[in-house]
Design a protein around this motif. Structure first.
Motif, short mmCIF file in Angstrom:
data_model
loop_
_atom_site.label_atom_id
_atom_site.label_comp_id
_atom_site.label_asym_id
_atom_site.label_seq_id
_atom_site.Cartn_x
_atom_site.Cartn_y
_atom_site.Cartn_z
N PHE A 1 -24.06 -33.99 17.10
CA PHE A 1 -25.07 -33.56 16.13
C PHE A 1 -25.23 -32.04 16.08
O PHE A 1 -25.21 -31.45 15.00
CB PHE A 1 -26.42 -34.21 16.41
CG PHE A 1 -27.54 -33.69 15.53
CD1 PHE A 1 -27.81 -34.28 14.31
CD2 PHE A 1 -28.31 -32.60 15.92
CE1 PHE A 1 -28.82 -33.80 13.49
CE2 PHE A 1 -29.32 -32.10 15.11
CZ PHE A 1 -29.58 -32.71 13.89
N PRO A 2 -25.38 -31.33 17.22
CA PRO A 2 -25.61 -29.88 17.12
C PRO A 2 -24.36 -29.09 16.75
O PRO A 2 -24.45 -27.87 16.56
CB PRO A 2 -26.06 -29.51 18.56
CG PRO A 2 -26.36 -30.80 19.24
CD PRO A 2 -25.48 -31.80 18.61
N TYR A 3 -23.20 -29.76 16.68
CA TYR A 3 -21.93 -29.04 16.52
C TYR A 3 -21.15 -29.46 15.27
O TYR A 3 -20.20 -28.80 14.89
CB TYR A 3 -21.03 -29.27 17.75
CG TYR A 3 -21.78 -29.22 19.04
CD1 TYR A 3 -22.20 -28.01 19.57
CD2 TYR A 3 -22.09 -30.39 19.74
CE1 TYR A 3 -22.90 -27.95 20.76
CE2 TYR A 3 -22.80 -30.35 20.94
CZ TYR A 3 -23.20 -29.13 21.44
OH TYR A 3 -23.90 -29.07 22.62
N SER A 4 -21.53 -30.55 14.63
CA SER A 4 -20.80 -31.07 13.48
C SER A 4 -21.55 -30.72 12.20
O SER A 4 -22.54 -29.98 12.21
CB SER A 4 -20.65 -32.59 13.58
OG SER A 4 -21.90 -33.22 13.38
N LYS A 5 -21.09 -31.25 11.09
CA LYS A 5 -21.76 -31.00 9.81
C LYS A 5 -23.17 -31.58 9.80
O LYS A 5 -24.01 -31.18 8.97
CB LYS A 5 -20.94 -31.60 8.67
CG LYS A 5 -21.31 -31.05 7.30
CD LYS A 5 -20.33 -31.44 6.23
CE LYS A 5 -20.72 -30.84 4.89
NZ LYS A 5 -19.76 -31.16 3.82
N PHE A 6 -23.46 -32.48 10.72
CA PHE A 6 -24.81 -33.01 10.87
C PHE A 6 -25.80 -31.89 11.17
O PHE A 6 -26.99 -31.97 10.84
CB PHE A 6 -24.84 -34.04 12.01
CG PHE A 6 -25.66 -35.26 11.68
CD1 PHE A 6 -26.61 -35.26 10.69
CD2 PHE A 6 -25.47 -36.44 12.40
CE1 PHE A 6 -27.36 -36.38 10.39
CE2 PHE A 6 -26.21 -37.57 12.12
CZ PHE A 6 -27.16 -37.54 11.11
N ALA A 7 -25.31 -30.80 11.81
CA ALA A 7 -26.17 -29.68 12.18
C ALA A 7 -26.69 -28.93 10.96
O ALA A 7 -27.59 -28.09 11.09
CB ALA A 7 -25.42 -28.72 13.10
N HIS A 8 -26.15 -29.22 9.76
CA HIS A 8 -26.68 -28.62 8.55
C HIS A 8 -28.17 -28.91 8.42
O HIS A 8 -28.93 -28.07 7.89
CB HIS A 8 -25.96 -29.18 7.32
CG HIS A 8 -24.63 -28.55 7.08
ND1 HIS A 8 -24.06 -28.42 5.83
CD2 HIS A 8 -23.73 -28.00 7.93
CE1 HIS A 8 -22.88 -27.83 5.93
NE2 HIS A 8 -22.66 -27.58 7.20
N MET A 9 -28.62 -30.06 8.88
CA MET A 9 -30.04 -30.40 8.80
C MET A 9 -30.88 -29.37 9.55
O MET A 9 -31.95 -28.97 9.09
CB MET A 9 -30.28 -31.80 9.38
CG MET A 9 -29.65 -32.92 8.58
SD MET A 9 -29.91 -34.54 9.33
CE MET A 9 -31.69 -34.65 9.30
N LEU A 10 -30.39 -28.93 10.70
CA LEU A 10 -31.11 -27.95 11.51
C LEU A 10 -31.04 -26.56 10.88
O LEU A 10 -32.08 -25.93 10.62
CB LEU A 10 -30.52 -27.92 12.92
CG LEU A 10 -30.99 -26.78 13.84
CD1 LEU A 10 -32.48 -26.94 14.14
CD2 LEU A 10 -30.17 -26.76 15.13
N TYR A 11 -29.83 -26.08 10.63
CA TYR A 11 -29.65 -24.70 10.17
C TYR A 11 -30.21 -24.49 8.77
O TYR A 11 -30.83 -23.47 8.48
CB TYR A 11 -28.17 -24.32 10.21
CG TYR A 11 -27.64 -24.17 11.61
CD1 TYR A 11 -27.76 -22.97 12.29
CD2 TYR A 11 -27.02 -25.23 12.27
CE1 TYR A 11 -27.27 -22.81 13.58
CE2 TYR A 11 -26.53 -25.09 13.56
CZ TYR A 11 -26.66 -23.88 14.21
OH TYR A 11 -26.19 -23.74 15.49
#
Length: 378
Positions: free
Chosen positions: A349-359
């Motif tokens: 999660f913190p390293y894949s495209k899923f991290a777009h939610m965070l950034y």
């Protein structure tokens, strides 16, 4: 007065940008067509013309500290109308992937996922192998003869023993990476108001995907993204309700209340979430296959994430159906694969495209606090 940081060009960044599919940035001759046609770019800070120039120069630190990279939703209106076919939307997509890797905690895990073109067998295979070895140690991978529910094969305590620490790690890694990003965004910028006060409007915008409505080329992707987002939210809520059912309501396999009937409210919510995930996944794949301009160029980073999401959906649906129509051995084998790909999705999660939610959420909050948010988003 806030100090203005100095940013130095990076040949390594330029090389990585080209290697991962952003080589078209070199075609840009700064005509500003992209910024003029973008419906999402705020008038106070139009993009992506400047970001294309920074990418050409290799200003890795400057571009990593720019919220506009994340305010871009890769609508690809700019790509569709670029007279040089520089594909600004695709370039910024690669830039986002490089930024995630740059800010990752720990850095080597970010590199492992970022270079997924060559590391995907490890990133996907290790979580599945982990579950196989763990279940061999716990029960020898033996399927119970009176198989009725997956709890007999994988006890709930084992799920919690694995996923609770993993969730804790994801929260820690996301917090550290998010703090690094938030600090970068604040370089040379003045922010006003409270973080929490601006967070709620940003979350509402994410939850409704309001900005996709302003796009032209990528407007059909809005439904797919919304379906996936709320499908995952529904699945998470269902998992929480099941934990409450077991430990608060006392619903167990022994007293005959588990597994839940298909008409139980928790099961209905879970099945609706599964339908949303299937619809969202199918639409995303269909859009990507149908029109490369509308969806953007496929990179290994994008394709890996879409593959993992697809595997989570497919194995989850097959696991649910398998309890009724497959042999216990096949159903349990599918369940192990499902647990593995879910673990992969969580860990990355913190390293894949899923991290777009965070950034992207942090960038949207910063844009509001810094007064550069588009009036359309207010």
């Amino acid at each position: 007065m806030a100090s203005v940081p100095v940013f130095a060009p990076s040949s390594t960044f330029r090389d990585e940008l080209r290697r991962r599919g952003g080589e078209t940035a070199l075609r840009c001759y700064q005509c500003a067509t992209c910024s003029s046609v973008c419906e999402l770019a705020p008038a106070e800070a139009p993009f992506p013309r400047r970001q294309m120039l920074w990418a050409q120069w290799g200003l890795a630190d400057r571009i990593a500290a720019d919220p506009s990279v994340w305010l871009c939703h890769q609508c690809n209106d700019c790509t569709q109308r670029c007279p040089r076919d520089a594909k600004p939307g695709d370039v910024l997509s690669v830039v986002r992937a490089l930024t995630i890797e740059k800010l990752a905690f720990p850095r080597f895990v970010g590199s492992l996922v970022g270079k997924v073109r060559v590391t995907w067998p490890l990133v996907l295979g290790i979580p599945i192998l982990f579950w196989v070895l763990l279940l061999m140690a716990v029960n020898g991978l033996q399927v119970p003869q009176d198989f009725r529910a997956y709890e007999q094969f994988v006890p709930h305590w084992l799920l919690y023993a694995v996923y609770f620490p993993v969730v804790g790690w994801v929260v820690l890694a996301s917090w550290v990476s998010g703090r690094r990003f938030w600090s970068l965004l604040g370089l040379g910028a003045s922010r006003n108001g409270s973080f929490l006060g601006h967070l709620w409007p940003a979350l509402m915008e994410v939850g409704t995907h309001k900005r996709f409505g302003n796009c032209t080329a990528a407007r059909p992707r809005k439904i797919a993204h919304l379906a996936l987002l709320w499908g995952f939210v529904g699945a998470a809520v269902t998992s929480g309700l099941l934990i409450m059912a077991i430990y608060v309501q006392g619903m167990t396999l022994d007293n005959g209340q588990m597994p839940l009937s298909l008409w139980h409210p928790y099961k209905i919510l879970g099945n609706i979430s599964a339908v949303l995930l299937v619809v969202g996944g199918v639409l995303l794949v269909a859009n990507r296959l149908q029109d490369g301009v509308r969806s953007g160029a496929s990179t290994a980073f994008d394709s890996f994430f879409l593959t993992v999401v697809g595997l989570v959906i497919v194995t989850g649906v097959l696991t649910e159906a398998g309890r009724f129509g497959f042999t216990p051995e096949l159903a349990c084998a599918l369940y192990v694969v499902h647990l593995g790909v879910v673990l992969c999705l969580f860990v990355t999660f913190p390293y894949s495209k899923f991290a777009h939610m965070l950034y992207r959420t942090l960038a949207m909050v910063h844009a509001r606090m810094a007064g550069i948010v588009s009036p359309r988003a207010k």
